[in-house]
Scaffold this motif. Structure first.
Motif, short mmCIF file in Angstrom:
data_model
loop_
_atom_site.label_atom_id
_atom_site.label_comp_id
_atom_site.label_asym_id
_atom_site.label_seq_id
_atom_site.Cartn_x
_atom_site.Cartn_y
_atom_site.Cartn_z
N SER A 1 0.85 -1.20 0.00
CA SER A 1 0.00 0.00 0.00
C SER A 1 0.88 1.24 0.00
O SER A 1 1.88 1.29 0.71
CB SER A 1 -0.89 0.02 1.25
N SER B 1 -1.59 3.45 6.20
CA SER B 1 -1.98 2.10 5.78
C SER B 1 -1.97 1.07 6.92
O SER B 1 -1.02 0.98 7.70
CB SER B 1 -1.00 1.64 4.69
N ASN C 1 -1.91 -2.09 6.30
CA ASN C 1 -0.94 -3.12 5.88
C ASN C 1 0.49 -2.73 6.23
O ASN C 1 1.30 -3.58 6.56
CB ASN C 1 -1.10 -3.41 4.38
N GLU D 1 -6.61 -5.57 -0.05
CA GLU D 1 -7.49 -6.21 -1.04
C GLU D 1 -8.27 -5.10 -1.73
O GLU D 1 -8.90 -4.28 -1.07
CB GLU D 1 -8.46 -7.17 -0.34
N SER E 1 -7.53 -5.44 6.51
CA SER E 1 -8.62 -4.68 5.91
C SER E 1 -9.67 -4.36 6.97
O SER E 1 -9.85 -5.15 7.91
CB SER E 1 -9.26 -5.51 4.79
N SER F 1 -12.63 -4.77 6.56
CA SER F 1 -13.72 -5.72 6.34
C SER F 1 -13.56 -6.96 7.22
O SER F 1 -12.51 -7.19 7.83
CB SER F 1 -13.75 -6.17 4.87
C1 LIG Z 1 -10.39 0.57 -4.87
C2 LIG Z 1 -10.63 -0.09 -3.54
C3 LIG Z 1 -11.22 -1.33 -3.49
C4 LIG Z 1 -11.40 -1.98 -2.27
N1 LIG Z 1 -11.91 -3.24 -2.25
C5 LIG Z 1 -11.90 -3.95 -1.09
C6 LIG Z 1 -12.23 -5.32 -1.07
O1 LIG Z 1 -12.56 -5.93 -2.08
N2 LIG Z 1 -12.18 -5.97 0.09
C7 LIG Z 1 -11.81 -5.35 1.25
O2 LIG Z 1 -11.75 -6.02 2.29
N3 LIG Z 1 -11.50 -4.05 1.28
C8 LIG Z 1 -11.53 -3.33 0.14
N4 LIG Z 1 -11.18 -2.01 0.13
C9 LIG Z 1 -10.90 -1.34 1.40
C10 LIG Z 1 -9.45 -1.51 1.79
O3 LIG Z 1 -9.31 -2.75 2.47
C11 LIG Z 1 -9.06 -0.37 2.71
O4 LIG Z 1 -9.09 0.84 2.00
C12 LIG Z 1 -7.70 -0.60 3.34
O5 LIG Z 1 -7.50 0.37 4.33
C13 LIG Z 1 -6.59 -0.56 2.29
O6 LIG Z 1 -5.39 -1.02 2.85
P1 LIG Z 1 -4.31 -0.02 3.49
O7 LIG Z 1 -4.94 0.53 4.75
O8 LIG Z 1 -3.15 -0.87 3.79
O9 LIG Z 1 -4.03 1.07 2.50
C14 LIG Z 1 -11.01 -1.33 -1.07
C15 LIG Z 1 -10.45 -0.06 -1.14
C16 LIG Z 1 -10.25 0.55 -2.34
C17 LIG Z 1 -9.58 1.92 -2.38
#
Ligand SMILES: Cc1cc2nc3c(=O)[nH]c(=O)nc-3n(C[C@H](O)[C@H](O)[C@H](O)COP(=O)(O)O)c2cc1C
Length: 220
Positions: A21, A26, A28, A92, A127, A129
């Motif tokens: 990321s 982040s 991650n 993800e 995530s 989620s």
């Molecule tokens: C374009 C996009 C698509 C995403 N799709 C998913 C997904 O399919 N599943 C999920 O669990 N989170 C999804 N997310 C949420 C990300 O898990 C969340 O933004 C997370 O904080 C990203 O990781 P980071 O914090 O390390 O940057 C999505 C976020 C973005 C920006």
């Protein structure tokens, strides 16, 4: 035991660790940083990278003039080769891995010798989620295994990541925190064992029955 094996025995196992990321805050990146603490506590050496160092322009085969590779791909290749194993903590995006990591893998796959081949990998995700980004890891496993990386079977996915960390950056749930450490230590032990038994070679072709042909060969 010969001199090279003796030197190998004395060196700590080295792990490239990074988050896929680019986001400043982040989850991650937090997980990747926590992994570095666990590895160091358990006697491993960490080479921590920022995904910015490996970022590449969109892959275009026409850019491969005179064997040219972007700086990010060179850096990613060099860091894979300088370590015994690599660990990726990946977000993800839409049920898959982020495009930037696949793009970087595609660029690196063009070097010969092909750098991922025979390198051990551990995958983790975080995530907000409930799935913890686990689908990204199944998608990431596919190109890495395709390229001959030995992807560790157990993967760690941190669900509800926005609530999962303490202010100090640890995993607040004690059971989850123990699982995280156990997963990492098991991986470290495998990498260490493989380092001392390099005879575990892999015949690297996608399907062993594939017809040899330079146009489909992905290693030298
Ligand atoms: C374009 C996009 C698509 C995403 N799709 C998913 C997904 O399919 N599943 C999920 O669990 N989170 C999804 N997310 C949420 C990300 O898990 C969340 O933004 C997370 O904080 C990203 O990781 P980071 O914090 O390390 O940057 C999505 C976020 C973005 C920006």
């Amino acid at each position: 035991m010969n001199q090279e094996q003796q030197n190998n025995q004395q060196q700590p196992t080295r792990f490239l660790v990074f988050s896929a990321s680019l986001r400043n805050d982040s989850f991650n990146t937090r997980l990747a940083k926590l992994a570095t603490q666990v590895i160091e506590k358990n006697g491993g050496k960490v080479d921590y990278a920022n995904m910015k160092e490996f970022d590449c322009p969109s892959f275009n085969q026409d850019l491969e003039i005179n064997d040219a590779h972007p700086v990010g791909a060179e850096e990613f290749r060099n860091r894979i080769l300088a370590n015994d194993a690599f660990i990726i903590s990946s977000p993800e995006y839409n049920g898959s891995m982020p495009g930037l990591i696949k793009n970087a893998i595609d660029w690196v796959s063009r070097f010969r010798p092909q750098p991922f081949n025979e390198h051990h990998a551990l995958l983790m995700s975080a995530s907000p989620s409930m799935g913890g980004g686990n689908k990204a890891l199944w998608s990431l496993r596919m190109p890495l295994e395709h390229l001959g990386a030995r992807v560790f079977p157990d993967m760690f996915s941190l669900a509800t990541a926005h609530k999962a960390f303490t202010p100090e950056g640890k995993i607040s749930d004690e059971t989850l925190s123990k699982r995280f450490e156990t997963n990492l230590v098991a991986f470290m032990q495998l990498v260490e064992a493989a380092k001392h038994y390099p005879c575990m070679k892999k015949a690297w072709v996608e399907f062993l029955g594939e017809q040899p042909d330079p146009i489909t060969e992905r290693v030298e």
